[in-house]
Motif scaffolding. Structure first.
Motif, PDB file in Angstrom:
ATOM      1  N   MET A  20      42.478  34.776  34.160  1.00 30.22           N
ATOM      2  CA  MET A  20      42.400  36.191  33.388  1.00 30.22           C
ATOM      3  C   MET A  20      42.935  37.178  34.701  1.00 30.22           C
ATOM      4  N   ILE A  21      42.145  37.057  35.773  1.00 32.37           N
ATOM      5  CA  ILE A  21      42.338  38.156  36.869  1.00 32.37           C
ATOM      6  C   ILE A  21      43.705  38.234  37.313  1.00 32.37           C
ATOM      7  N   LEU A  22      44.305  36.947  37.472  1.00 28.93           N
ATOM      8  CA  LEU A  22      45.554  36.976  37.864  1.00 28.93           C
ATOM      9  C   LEU A  22      46.634  37.428  36.877  1.00 28.93           C
ATOM     10  N   THR A  23      46.304  37.081  35.615  1.00 31.91           N
ATOM     11  CA  THR A  23      47.173  37.525  34.605  1.00 31.91           C
ATOM     12  C   THR A  23      47.292  39.013  34.299  1.00 31.91           C
ATOM     13  N   VAL A  24      46.148  39.580  34.480  1.00 34.51           N
ATOM     14  CA  VAL A  24      46.037  41.221  34.522  1.00 34.51           C
ATOM     15  C   VAL A  24      46.413  41.523  35.853  1.00 34.51           C
ATOM     16  N   LEU A  25      47.291  42.335  36.008  1.00 37.12           N
ATOM     17  CA  LEU A  25      47.657  42.990  37.405  1.00 37.12           C
ATOM     18  C   LEU A  25      46.488  43.174  38.198  1.00 37.12           C
ATOM     19  N   ILE A  26      46.495  42.890  39.414  1.00 38.52           N
ATOM     20  CA  ILE A  26      45.080  43.164  40.268  1.00 38.52           C
ATOM     21  C   ILE A  26      45.222  44.743  40.234  1.00 38.52           C
ATOM     22  N   SER A  27      45.974  45.694  40.137  1.00 37.97           N
ATOM     23  CA  SER A  27      45.841  46.993  40.177  1.00 37.97           C
ATOM     24  C   SER A  27      45.194  47.490  38.975  1.00 37.97           C
ATOM     25  N   THR A  28      45.016  46.597  37.934  1.00 44.94           N
ATOM     26  CA  THR A  28      44.031  47.354  36.615  1.00 44.94           C
ATOM     27  C   THR A  28      42.766  47.036  36.921  1.00 44.94           C
ATOM     28  N   GLY A  29      42.321  46.295  38.027  1.00 43.37           N
ATOM     29  CA  GLY A  29      40.829  45.875  38.328  1.00 43.37           C
ATOM     30  C   GLY A  29      40.522  47.381  39.105  1.00 43.37           C
ATOM     31  N   THR A  30      39.182  47.682  38.864  1.00 46.69           N
ATOM     32  CA  THR A  30      38.563  48.910  39.653  1.00 46.69           C
ATOM     33  C   THR A  30      36.999  48.311  40.230  1.00 46.69           C
ATOM     34  N   ASN A  31      36.562  49.249  41.002  1.00 47.90           N
ATOM     35  CA  ASN A  31      35.230  48.767  41.574  1.00 47.90           C
ATOM     36  C   ASN A  31      34.591  50.195  40.951  1.00 47.90           C
ATOM     37  N   ALA A  32      33.515  49.743  40.168  1.00 45.31           N
ATOM     38  CA  ALA A  32      32.516  50.740  39.379  1.00 45.31           C
ATOM     39  C   ALA A  32      31.244  51.185  40.596  1.00 45.31           C
ATOM     40  N   LYS A  33      30.862  52.143  40.525  1.00 44.48           N
ATOM     41  CA  LYS A  33      29.961  52.375  41.613  1.00 44.48           C
ATOM     42  C   LYS A  33      28.798  53.220  40.502  1.00 44.48           C
ATOM     43  N   ASP A  54      32.551  45.121  40.420  1.00 44.49           N
ATOM     44  CA  ASP A  54      33.824  44.920  40.039  1.00 44.49           C
ATOM     45  C   ASP A  54      33.766  44.944  38.619  1.00 44.49           C
ATOM     46  N   THR A  55      35.279  45.640  38.102  1.00 50.24           N
ATOM     47  CA  THR A  55      35.562  45.480  36.773  1.00 50.24           C
ATOM     48  C   THR A  55      36.975  44.783  36.352  1.00 50.24           C
ATOM     49  N   LEU A  56      36.956  44.240  35.427  1.00 56.14           N
ATOM     50  CA  LEU A  56      38.463  43.309  35.155  1.00 56.14           C
ATOM     51  C   LEU A  56      38.589  44.078  33.520  1.00 56.14           C
ATOM     52  N   THR A  57      39.864  44.629  33.525  1.00 56.85           N
ATOM     53  CA  THR A  57      40.280  44.903  32.127  1.00 56.85           C
ATOM     54  C   THR A  57      41.340  43.752  31.790  1.00 56.85           C
ATOM     55  N   PHE A  58      41.021  43.433  30.187  1.00 59.60           N
ATOM     56  CA  PHE A  58      41.811  42.392  29.695  1.00 59.60           C
ATOM     57  C   PHE A  58      42.098  42.868  28.504  1.00 59.60           C
ATOM     58  N   ARG A  59      43.045  42.923  27.841  1.00 61.72           N
ATOM     59  CA  ARG A  59      43.553  43.274  26.519  1.00 61.72           C
ATOM     60  C   ARG A  59      42.842  44.422  26.006  1.00 61.72           C
TER      61      ARG A  59
END
Length: 185
Positions: A20-33, A54-59
């Motif tokens: 899922m992480i690889l499918t979603v472009l790495i640039s869509t991941g962020t780091n929440a603080k 870390d966050t992951l945005t998927f669909r």
């Protein structure tokens, strides 16, 4: 399911998460603080440094990825919000510090928590003042699934008549709670 089957399922789950992480472009991941200075007992045992997750945005849906006890206690303290989507990414061994459940009657957990088949070990609540005892205290419209709890010790929490107890969620209102496993101490 056998121990080997559980291990295979964990490997498959990890592989799917990586996919899922690889499918979603790495640039869509962020780091929440999270904001620092939280006063909840779930974070007092740790430093007052901001907890990062870390966050992951998927669909179109953002998931906060939970790897450590510190991050799980930050979720319980509400540092990222109780209306978010969380996905556990590793087995978590809790310290012997008293656990304060996620969500209250006045501020319930309304998000989702996917345990992803990973275990949380050592959930302990012994406070005689507890009104809610469990990983989640109060949830409303929440989605709680694939959570595995081992060595749960909540029987001594609260008084026998004033404390609602359930290892996964003490009080649930209009929730979807399924595919969870609990192994008491």
């Amino acid at each position: 399911m056998s121990v080997e089957g559980v291990q295979i399922m964990k490997k498959i789950s990890l592989a799917l998460t990586v996919l899922m992480i690889l499918t979603v472009l790495i640039s869509t991941g962020t780091n929440a603080k999270a904001e620092s200075g939280a006063t909840s007992a779930n974070t007092e045992a740790f430093s007052n440094e901001a907890v990062e997750m870390d966050t992951l945005t998927f669909r179109g849906k953002t998931y906060y990825l939970v790897f450590t006890e510190e991050q799980l206690r930050a979720v319980a303290a509400g540092q990222f919000g109780w209306d978010k989507n969380y996905m556990q990414q590793a087995d978590i061994q809790l310290s012997s510090d008293e656990w304060l459940p996620i969500g209250t009657e006045n501020d319930p957990f309304t998000g989702s928590y996917n345990g992803n088949g990973y275990e949380i070990t050592g959930l302990t609540m012994k406070s005689s003042d507890a009104e809610l005892a469990g990983l989640f205290g109060y949830a409303k419209g929440a989605h709680l699934y694939n959570i595995a709890l081992r060595d749960v010790d909540i029987d001594a929490a609260g008084s026998s008549t004033d404390c609602n107890k359930d290892a996964i969620c003490a009080m649930a209102e209009d929730c979807r709670i399924y595919d969870n496993e609990v192994y008491k101490k």
